[in-house]
Design an enzyme around this catalytic site. Structure first.
Site, PDB file in Angstrom:
ATOM      1  N   ASP A 107     -54.595  28.647 -45.528  1.00 52.42           N
ATOM      2  CA  ASP A 107     -55.982  28.657 -44.973  1.00 52.42           C
ATOM      3  C   ASP A 107     -56.997  29.617 -45.195  1.00 52.42           C
ATOM      4  O   ASP A 107     -57.670  29.331 -44.850  1.00 52.42           O
ATOM      5  CB  ASP A 107     -55.579  27.743 -43.996  1.00 52.42           C
ATOM      6  CG  ASP A 107     -55.371  28.190 -42.454  1.00 52.42           C
ATOM      7  OD1 ASP A 107     -54.585  29.712 -43.335  1.00 52.42           O
ATOM      8  OD2 ASP A 107     -56.526  28.068 -41.311  1.00 52.42           O
TER       9      ASP A 107
ATOM     10  N   ALA B 151     -60.683  38.979 -36.659  1.00 51.38           N
ATOM     11  CA  ALA B 151     -61.682  38.916 -37.123  1.00 51.38           C
ATOM     12  C   ALA B 151     -63.092  39.020 -35.677  1.00 51.38           C
ATOM     13  O   ALA B 151     -63.822  39.268 -35.427  1.00 51.38           O
ATOM     14  CB  ALA B 151     -62.895  37.960 -37.933  1.00 51.38           C
TER      15      ALA B 151
ATOM     16  N   GLU C  32     -47.817  34.074 -33.707  1.00 45.57           N
ATOM     17  CA  GLU C  32     -48.915  35.638 -33.446  1.00 45.57           C
ATOM     18  C   GLU C  32     -48.542  36.843 -32.568  1.00 45.57           C
ATOM     19  O   GLU C  32     -48.716  37.789 -32.723  1.00 45.57           O
ATOM     20  CB  GLU C  32     -50.538  35.214 -33.850  1.00 45.57           C
ATOM     21  CG  GLU C  32     -51.284  36.277 -34.004  1.00 45.57           C
ATOM     22  CD  GLU C  32     -53.053  35.753 -34.434  1.00 45.57           C
ATOM     23  OE1 GLU C  32     -53.032  35.508 -35.472  1.00 45.57           O
ATOM     24  OE2 GLU C  32     -53.097  35.887 -33.416  1.00 45.57           O
TER      25      GLU C  32
ATOM     26  N   LYS D 211     -60.878  25.106 -41.158  1.00 42.84           N
ATOM     27  CA  LYS D 211     -60.201  23.744 -40.743  1.00 42.84           C
ATOM     28  C   LYS D 211     -59.902  22.663 -40.609  1.00 42.84           C
ATOM     29  O   LYS D 211     -60.847  22.442 -39.628  1.00 42.84           O
ATOM     30  CB  LYS D 211     -59.559  24.668 -39.441  1.00 42.84           C
ATOM     31  CG  LYS D 211     -59.055  26.640 -39.490  1.00 42.84           C
ATOM     32  CD  LYS D 211     -58.816  27.077 -38.314  1.00 42.84           C
ATOM     33  CE  LYS D 211     -58.079  28.031 -38.869  1.00 42.84           C
ATOM     34  NZ  LYS D 211     -56.645  28.857 -39.572  1.00 42.84           N
TER      35      LYS D 211
END
Ligand code: UDP
Ligand code: MN
Length: 296
Positions: A158, A179, A246, A288
């Protein structure tokens, strides 16, 4: 200036950085305390990196997953933008993992580039689709990538390349600054804080974004294997890490420091707005659509 001539000289990729004379930038952190370079625009000469990696015979495997509705929503744009910006001039093999191989778009690839499509089962929970990537990547490195490519880069689908994402990003073990967290104090980092999870950690160095990680095939194999093991142990213990794969990636990276770190220029979210330190955007978050994409 990052002193790459010390500990990291033992590592081939960092000796490349040293010989190519990475420059510093006054406004951002360009070196970790363990002397890994943090790559920002203006620090490197792209031509020198490309020449060096061509000479060394570097070749790159890109892995990406497009399972369920993510295929129609993102894959075409992602792959087309790869062709424009990802490791241009180096041999690249795309490894596309999907539950619907017949629906993978037919994209005209540049010379030196090829695609392999690998069928995977569709897990019913999106969390499992995301986490099980670790297992599939580790398997394909063992069966295929290790015989054909020197490096591996793993991407979320994505997102879309908008600028050079080149050989300066190659290294033995590469992680990306998230980010949304790179400028925040550490207590904001969303590590997994549940002592029952294998991803549990109190503090770390940075908050890394799992949308991109890479390295030599050997180190990506070690990383994906370790993360998969952690994920499976958690399942046996009936726990799930806060941010899934993650969280496990962040745990792995605190124990095994990356040899190179990418600035958020390599994966930027435009909804953050203007930041003077982001001088170029090389890859952007795509919108998203969780509401529609994550229902099965
Ligand atoms: N993914 C997929 N199908 C799914 C869920 C996830 O193909 O149903 C893959 C896809 O490559 C996606 C990645 O897993 O980019 C991670 O999921 P997502 O991007 O939704 O996570 P986020 O970016 O929100 O952390
Ligand atoms: Mn994503």
């Amino acid at each position: 200036k990052c002193n790459l001539e010390s500990a990291q000289m033992l590592n081939l990729d960092s000796s490349v950085d040293a010989s190519l004379n990475l420059q510093s930038r006054p406004d951002v952190l360009t070196c970790t305390y363990w002397k890994a370079a943090i790559i920002w625009e203006g620090m490197f000469d792209p031509r020198l990196y490309d020449e060096m990696h061509k000479m060394k015979g570097s070749s790159v495997a890109l892995t990406v997953f497009a399972v369920g509705r993510y295929l129609d929503a993102y894959l075409h744009t992602f792959l087309n933008s790869c062709e424009q910006h990802f490791m241009v001039g180096l041999p690249v093999t795309y490894y596309v993992f999907t539950d619907m191989p017949e629906k993978v778009p037919n994209i005209k690839l540049s010379p030196l580039r090829s695609m392999k499509v690998i069928k995977v089962e569709k897990n019913s929970r999106w969390q499992d689709v995301s986490m099980m990537r670790m297992k599939s990547i580790s398997d394909v490195i063992e069966s295929d990538i290790r015989h054909h490519c020197t490096h591996v880069f793993c991407f979320d689908v994505d997102q879309v390349f908008t600028g050079r994402f080149g050989s300066e990003a190659l290294g033995d073990s590469v992680a990306l600054l998230h980010a949304h967290y790179y400028h925040l104090p550490k207590h904001f980092y969303t590590y997994d804080r549940n002592p029952n999870s294998k991803a549990y950690m109190e503090t770390g160095d940075f908050y890394y974004h799992a949308a991109i990680f890479g390295g030599s095939w050997k180190s990506v194999k070690a990383l994906t294997e370790a993360c998969y093991q952690g994920i499976m142990e958690d399942k046996q213990n009936n726990v799930e890490a806060l941010w899934h794969d993650e969280s496990h990636l962040n745990k792995y990276m605190v124990l095994h420091k990356p040899s190179k770190v990418l600035s958020p220029e390599y994966c930027w979210d435009t909804s953050i707005g203007f930041r003077s330190d982001i001088q170029v955007t090389r890859l952007l978050w795509a919108p998203k659509y969780y509401d529609t994409l994550r229902t099965l």
